[in-house]
Design an enzyme around this catalytic site. Structure first.
Site, PDB file in Angstrom:
ATOM      1  N   LYS A   1       0.848  -1.198   0.000  1.00  0.00           N
ATOM      2  CA  LYS A   1       0.000   0.000   0.000  1.00  0.00           C
ATOM      3  C   LYS A   1       0.882   1.245   0.000  1.00  0.00           C
ATOM      4  CE  LYS A   1      -4.229  -1.760   0.404  1.00  0.00           C
ATOM      5  NZ  LYS A   1      -5.562  -1.417  -0.033  1.00  0.00           N
TER       6      LYS A   1
ATOM      7  N   ASP B   1     -10.129   0.092   3.969  1.00  0.00           N
ATOM      8  CA  ASP B   1     -11.030  -1.023   3.621  1.00  0.00           C
ATOM      9  C   ASP B   1     -12.482  -0.594   3.741  1.00  0.00           C
ATOM     10  OD1 ASP B   1      -9.143  -3.356   3.261  1.00  0.00           O
ATOM     11  OD2 ASP B   1      -8.515  -2.498   5.168  1.00  0.00           O
TER      12      ASP B   1
HETATM   13  N1  LIG Z   1     -11.997  -4.888  -3.549  1.00  0.00           N
HETATM   14  C1  LIG Z   1     -11.600  -4.124  -2.575  1.00  0.00           C
HETATM   15  O1  LIG Z   1     -11.147  -2.987  -2.765  1.00  0.00           O
HETATM   16  C2  LIG Z   1     -11.672  -4.613  -1.176  1.00  0.00           C
HETATM   17  C3  LIG Z   1     -12.026  -5.889  -0.905  1.00  0.00           C
HETATM   18  N2  LIG Z   1     -12.107  -6.309   0.370  1.00  0.00           N
HETATM   19  C4  LIG Z   1     -12.419  -7.706   0.590  1.00  0.00           C
HETATM   20  O2  LIG Z   1     -13.596  -7.840   1.347  1.00  0.00           O
HETATM   21  C5  LIG Z   1     -13.488  -8.957   2.201  1.00  0.00           C
HETATM   22  C6  LIG Z   1     -13.806  -8.552   3.623  1.00  0.00           C
HETATM   23  O3  LIG Z   1     -12.827  -7.641   4.079  1.00  0.00           O
HETATM   24  P1  LIG Z   1     -13.075  -6.798   5.402  1.00  0.00           P
HETATM   25  O4  LIG Z   1     -14.409  -6.172   5.386  1.00  0.00           O
HETATM   26  O5  LIG Z   1     -11.880  -5.939   5.556  1.00  0.00           O
HETATM   27  O6  LIG Z   1     -13.034  -7.956   6.502  1.00  0.00           O
HETATM   28  P2  LIG Z   1     -13.811  -8.126   7.865  1.00  0.00           P
HETATM   29  O7  LIG Z   1     -13.091  -9.179   8.602  1.00  0.00           O
HETATM   30  O8  LIG Z   1     -13.997  -6.816   8.521  1.00  0.00           O
HETATM   31  O9  LIG Z   1     -15.246  -8.669   7.449  1.00  0.00           O
HETATM   32  C7  LIG Z   1     -15.457  -9.884   6.850  1.00  0.00           C
HETATM   33  C8  LIG Z   1     -16.942 -10.090   6.718  1.00  0.00           C
HETATM   34  O10 LIG Z   1     -17.170 -11.105   5.764  1.00  0.00           O
HETATM   35  C9  LIG Z   1     -18.078 -12.036   6.340  1.00  0.00           C
HETATM   36  N3  LIG Z   1     -17.837 -13.341   5.738  1.00  0.00           N
HETATM   37  C10 LIG Z   1     -16.698 -14.051   5.664  1.00  0.00           C
HETATM   38  N4  LIG Z   1     -16.894 -15.174   4.961  1.00  0.00           N
HETATM   39  C11 LIG Z   1     -18.182 -15.174   4.585  1.00  0.00           C
HETATM   40  C12 LIG Z   1     -18.984 -16.052   3.844  1.00  0.00           C
HETATM   41  N5  LIG Z   1     -18.504 -17.169   3.307  1.00  0.00           N
HETATM   42  N6  LIG Z   1     -20.289 -15.721   3.646  1.00  0.00           N
HETATM   43  C13 LIG Z   1     -20.792 -14.599   4.184  1.00  0.00           C
HETATM   44  N7  LIG Z   1     -20.073 -13.714   4.862  1.00  0.00           N
HETATM   45  C14 LIG Z   1     -18.782 -14.010   5.087  1.00  0.00           C
HETATM   46  C15 LIG Z   1     -17.814 -12.015   7.815  1.00  0.00           C
HETATM   47  O11 LIG Z   1     -18.954 -12.503   8.456  1.00  0.00           O
HETATM   48  P3  LIG Z   1     -19.097 -12.563  10.058  1.00  0.00           P
HETATM   49  O12 LIG Z   1     -19.395 -11.131  10.463  1.00  0.00           O
HETATM   50  O13 LIG Z   1     -20.249 -13.470  10.262  1.00  0.00           O
HETATM   51  O14 LIG Z   1     -17.798 -13.052  10.566  1.00  0.00           O
HETATM   52  C16 LIG Z   1     -17.595 -10.524   8.019  1.00  0.00           C
HETATM   53  O15 LIG Z   1     -18.808  -9.861   8.177  1.00  0.00           O
HETATM   54  C17 LIG Z   1     -12.092  -9.516   2.000  1.00  0.00           C
HETATM   55  O16 LIG Z   1     -12.133 -10.544   1.054  1.00  0.00           O
HETATM   56  C18 LIG Z   1     -11.349  -8.361   1.408  1.00  0.00           C
HETATM   57  O17 LIG Z   1     -10.282  -8.756   0.580  1.00  0.00           O
HETATM   58  C19 LIG Z   1     -11.879  -5.488   1.446  1.00  0.00           C
HETATM   59  C20 LIG Z   1     -11.510  -4.205   1.219  1.00  0.00           C
HETATM   60  C21 LIG Z   1     -11.329  -3.680  -0.117  1.00  0.00           C
HETATM   61  C1  LIG Z   2      -7.974  -4.220  -1.470  1.00  0.00           C
HETATM   62  C2  LIG Z   2      -7.960  -4.348  -0.021  1.00  0.00           C
HETATM   63  O1  LIG Z   2      -7.633  -3.411   0.674  1.00  0.00           O
HETATM   64  C3  LIG Z   2      -8.348  -5.602   0.584  1.00  0.00           C
HETATM   65  O2  LIG Z   2      -8.732  -6.519  -0.125  1.00  0.00           O
HETATM   66  O3  LIG Z   2      -8.248  -5.691   1.818  1.00  0.00           O
HETATM   67 MG   LIG Z   3      -7.362  -3.947   2.738  1.00  0.00          MG
END
Ligand SMILES: NC(=O)C1=CN([C@@H]2O[C@H](COP(=O)(O)OP(=O)(O)OC[C@H]3O[C@@H](n4cnc5c(N)ncnc54)[C@H](OP(=O)(O)O)[C@@H]3O)[C@@H](O)[C@H]2O)C=CC1
Ligand SMILES: CC(=O)C(=O)O
Ligand SMILES: [Mg+2]
Length: 767
Positions: free
Chosen positions: A110, A178
């Site tokens: 990053k 994020d």
């Molecule tokens: N494209 C982009 O720019 C970005 C993509 N992301 C992606 O988003 C995803 C989540 O990241 P982030 O929000 O930071 O992580 P967090 O740990 O904050 O949140 C993860 C969430 O995903 C839920 N979850 C995990 N597995 C499943 C599943 N199989 N079905 C339903 N819900 C599920 C969890 O559920 P529970 O609450 O029940 O544990 C939780 O609510 C990652 O894959 C990350 O790479 C993140 C940031 C940027």
């Molecule tokens: C892109 C990013 O920040 C993530 O997947 O966590």
């Molecule tokens: Mg990230």
């Protein structure tokens, strides 16, 4: 279909560029100085005086000034352009909680993206605690060091508490990327996808899988932009978040709980218009996609592997708009499109925070950019295609050079309008121009070259095929889909070295060729003998050169059309390698062979010539060098302004050595060449517009971008000094003027340099 050119022929889901292997990624991180970051000073630290100014006693003056007026820290320290990327590694991409240390490669990444895309200096800090209070206490006191804090990959709900508290405690922007970075990009993509499918914010039904950092922020932002809360269903690992649910809940999830009798993601998606995936790999099934409304919008944003791949969606239906978080598919919805530019704008107005107005301004600027025509100089960022707003192009790519001037301006303006800018910018047009100048031109040039070669793949022969770097470069060349890499050497040796170095040669795009037993040796020998028989060589000498010398063998392959281009030079000095090649290949008719080096320093690129061939060129030769170098500059996308360099400027001080250069200018006058040139002039006159102003008659319309050196020694010395002292990246010397395409790398070159040269050789072979 919205893409012109070859993309139009590919399927919707075709990956734009090849993926990398785990081994390549590990090698990339390990090679040279481990990791991706280093710190370099911005001031000289050479003399006692430098030290006295930089440190004690001189440093006391800025210390006292800042103590008196804290805003002076922006004038006397790096604070104003410095962002910390801070994580505890509890939600690393979609890989989960792997700890602070394991998050370091992402955080370093990053930090370098900040620099690469928006010239923001950045350092990663990994904080080894999962305790929210400890984390907050660790970060809250770091404000004096930074202009902004980018929180990254901290799991929900901790991230909400941490960000909220730090925003209250610190007077600089604290931004959990994020959450808000992702929300801004997803909102921009969604706005455009809605437009394309004739939907609006008020009536569209959206299901978001994942209820963590990214998901909650995304739905908060789209609701703030007008989405009807009743039309948004949030799901997590336990299914739909409905009103009254108790299992696995927290206050942030509760705020978005809806009245519904749907309980699973499958049920929620039935008839839905939009899917947002911010959860985990594979969470969305074909069956669910099938049940969505016509023209569904599917943003599968989990990293590194999306909830569903575009290929899988395409197998089920052809009316979907699909986006992922990855760069190797069309429509990359990833926060990399946002955070560098959002912080750029916030830093430039010394914003105290990044508020909703700034986020929405960024999202709108991004969405609007995708609707604009793509000009020529931008097309390179799109693999040489010219995308048109449509289902395959709802959002610009991270390499789009327009982002640097579009997003920070919108963010800065919103900051000023909402009263959070401590240093308002009065002239936003001038600011946009300044931002453009921060762009790194060589990166887009190389990007363009790679894209063009990818569209017209070439067979490049790597003459020193037994060398480990050559093998790595060949593998990278093939992996990047640039064409076939032919490694010349003894097969057993190559395999032995490859096995030791962990290089897999048995992959598409790699060919191993043993010169000794090649069926083409007779043809090459006859060809070479015909060229050298009157230069003191016997037939058996030609035979030996072909059988034993890989440069001759490889050059003959190119000369006789068995390969399109060649790279060599790793194990032999430049002039020896060039002599070998010259025995087999002539100059292009009417051309002179020269070497030109591309030097990139502080966002500025100059072409320096002749850095390889002519020792002490005559006036006539200098004029030829200027013509060849100007031609190369055009080929690389620059409009040449050729400065004919000397130690003197327009006759002062007068001296014999500058006479040749003056004469060369007159020769160019007579030849009526079609590019700007002038001289003789000293390097500072050529490069510094202020000094050039003292010569109002000078015919260059701006600083020279092609520097023709008076002799080889000055060219070689100055480029090496630029590299060693000036921190420049120097690519080359690039060999220009040969009838066939050959590039000679410097001895001991790194594999990444060799791949660049191979790509340049392929490009030169005609694409
Ligand atoms: N494209 C982009 O720019 C970005 C993509 N992301 C992606 O988003 C995803 C989540 O990241 P982030 O929000 O930071 O992580 P967090 O740990 O904050 O949140 C993860 C969430 O995903 C839920 N979850 C995990 N597995 C499943 C599943 N199989 N079905 C339903 N819900 C599920 C969890 O559920 P529970 O609450 O029940 O544990 C939780 O609510 C990652 O894959 C990350 O790479 C993140 C940031 C940027
Ligand atoms: C892109 C990013 O920040 C993530 O997947 O966590
Ligand atoms: Mg990230």
């Amino acid at each position: 279909m919205e893409w012109e050119g070859p993309m139009a022929e590919t399927s919707k889901t075709k990956r734009a560029v090849a993926s990398v292997t785990d081994q390549e990624a590990l090698d990339f991180h390990a090679r040279g100085r481990p990791g991706k970051l280093e710190i370099t000073p911005t001031k000289p630290m050479a003399t006692q005086r430098d030290l006295s100014l930089a440190y004690s006693p001189g440093v006391a003056a800025p210390v006292k000034a800042i103590a008196e007026d804290p805003s002076r820290a922006y004038d006397y320290t790096s604070r104003g352009n410095m962002v910390a990327v801070i994580s505890n590694g509890t939600a690393i991409l979609g890989l989960g909680n792997l700890g602070a240390l394991a998050s370091k490669p992402v955080m370093e990444g990053k930090s370098v993206l900040f620099k690469r895309f928006a010239d923001v200096d950045s350092i990663d800090l990994e904080v080894d605690t999962e305790n929210v209070e400890e984390f907050i206490n660790c970060v809250r006191y770091l404000g004096p060091s930074f202009g902004g804090i980018n929180l990254e990959d901290i799991k929900a709900p901790d991230c909400f508490i941490i960000e909220q508290r730090l925003r209250e405690l610190m007077d600089i922007p604290v931004f959990h990327d994020d959450q808000h970075g992702t929300a801004i990009i997803a909102a921009a993509g969604l706005m455009n996808a809605l437009t394309l499918t004739g939907r609006d914010f008020k009536t569209t039904k959206l299901v978001c899988n994942g209820a963590g950092a990214a998901a909650i922020a995304c739905i908060e932002l789209i609701k703030a932009m007008g989405f009807n809360p009743e039309n948004v269903i949030l799901c997590d690992t336990k299914g739909v978040i409905y009103q009254g649910r108790e299992d696995g809940m927290n206050q942030w999830k509760s705020a978005h709980a809806v009245k519904t009798d749907r309980r699973s993601l499958k049920e929620a998606l039935d008839g839905a218009d939009v899917f947002f995936g911010l959860s985990a790999k594979g969470a969305l099934t074909s069956e669910m996609v099938q049940s969505m409304a016509p023209q569904p919008i599917i943003f599968a944003m989990a990293n590194p592997d999306p909830e569903i791949t575009p290929e899988e969606v395409a197998r089920i239906r052809d009316d979907a708009i699909v986006a992922t978080g990855r760069s190797d598919y069309p429509n990359q919805v990833n926060n990399v499109l946002g955070f560098p530019y959002i912080f750029r704008g916030a830093l430039d107005v010394r914003a105290t925070t990044i508020n909703d107005a700034m986020k929405i301004a960024a999202a709108e600027a991004l969405a609007n950019l995708a609707k604009e025509d793509v000009p020529d100089d931008v097309a390179a960022a799109y693999q040489g295609n010219r995308p048109r707003f449509g289902s395959q192009y709802i959002i610009p790519v991270p390499f789009d050079p327009r982002l640097i001037s579009a997003i920070p301006v919108a963010v800065a303006q919103a900051a000023m309008e909402t009263g959070v800018a401590r240093r308002p910018l009065l002239d936003l047009d001038a600011y946009a121009r300044e931002l453009k100048a921060r762009r790194d031109p060589i990166a887009s040039t190389l990007q363009n070259i790679y894209a063009r070669v990818r569209r017209h793949p070439k067979r490049v022969v790597f003459a020193e095929g037994e060398e480990e770097q050559m093998m790595r470069a060949a593998v990278s060349y093939a992996n990047q889909q640039l064409g076939t890499a032919i490694l010349v050497g003894r097969e057993d040796r190559m395999r032995e070295t490859a096995a030791r170095a962990g290089i897999d040669l048995d992959r598409p795009g790699i060919a191993l060729l043993n010169a000794r037993i090649s069926k083409r040796n007779d043809a090459y020998t006859d060809y070479l003998y015909a060229r050298i028989q009157r230069k003191g060589y016997l037939f058996r000498d030609a035979q030996r050169l072909i059988n034993n010398d890989r440069n001759h063998f490889a050059a003959c392959m190119v000369a006789l059309g068995d390969a399109d281009a060649m790279v060599t030079g790793l194990t032999r000095n430049y002039s020896t390698a060039l002599e070998d090649v010259r025995r087999c290949i002539d100059p292009k008719p009417g051309h002179r062979i020269i070497g030109a080096s591309l030097a990139l320093c502080r966002g500025r690129t100059v072409l320096v010539a002749d850095t390889a061939v002519h020792d002490m060129p005559s006036a006539e030769e200098l004029a030829d060098i200027a013509e060849e170098a100007a031609g190369l500059a055009r080929k690389l996308g620059y409009e040449p302004r050729v400065a004919m360099l000397a130690y003197s400027t327009f006759g002062n001080p007068s001296g014999e050595r500058s006479e040749r250069v003056r004469e060369a200018v007159k020769i160019l006058d007579k030849r009526r060449v079609d590019f700007e040139y002038d001289g003789e002039m000293a390097a500072d006159v050529a490069l510094n517009p202020k000094i050039m102003e003292q010569y109002p008659f000078c015919r260059l319309s701006g600083p020279g971008n092609v520097l023709v050196m008076p002799a080889f020694h000055s060219a070689a010395i100055s480029t090496k000094m630029l590299q060693e002292l000036g921190g420049s990246t120097v690519i080359g010397p690039l060999l220009v003027g040969l009838d066939k395409s050959v590039q000679i790398v410097s001895m001991g070159a790194k594999d990444s340099d060799i791949v660049n040269m191979a790509a340049l050789a392929a490009y030169n072979a005609g694409v």
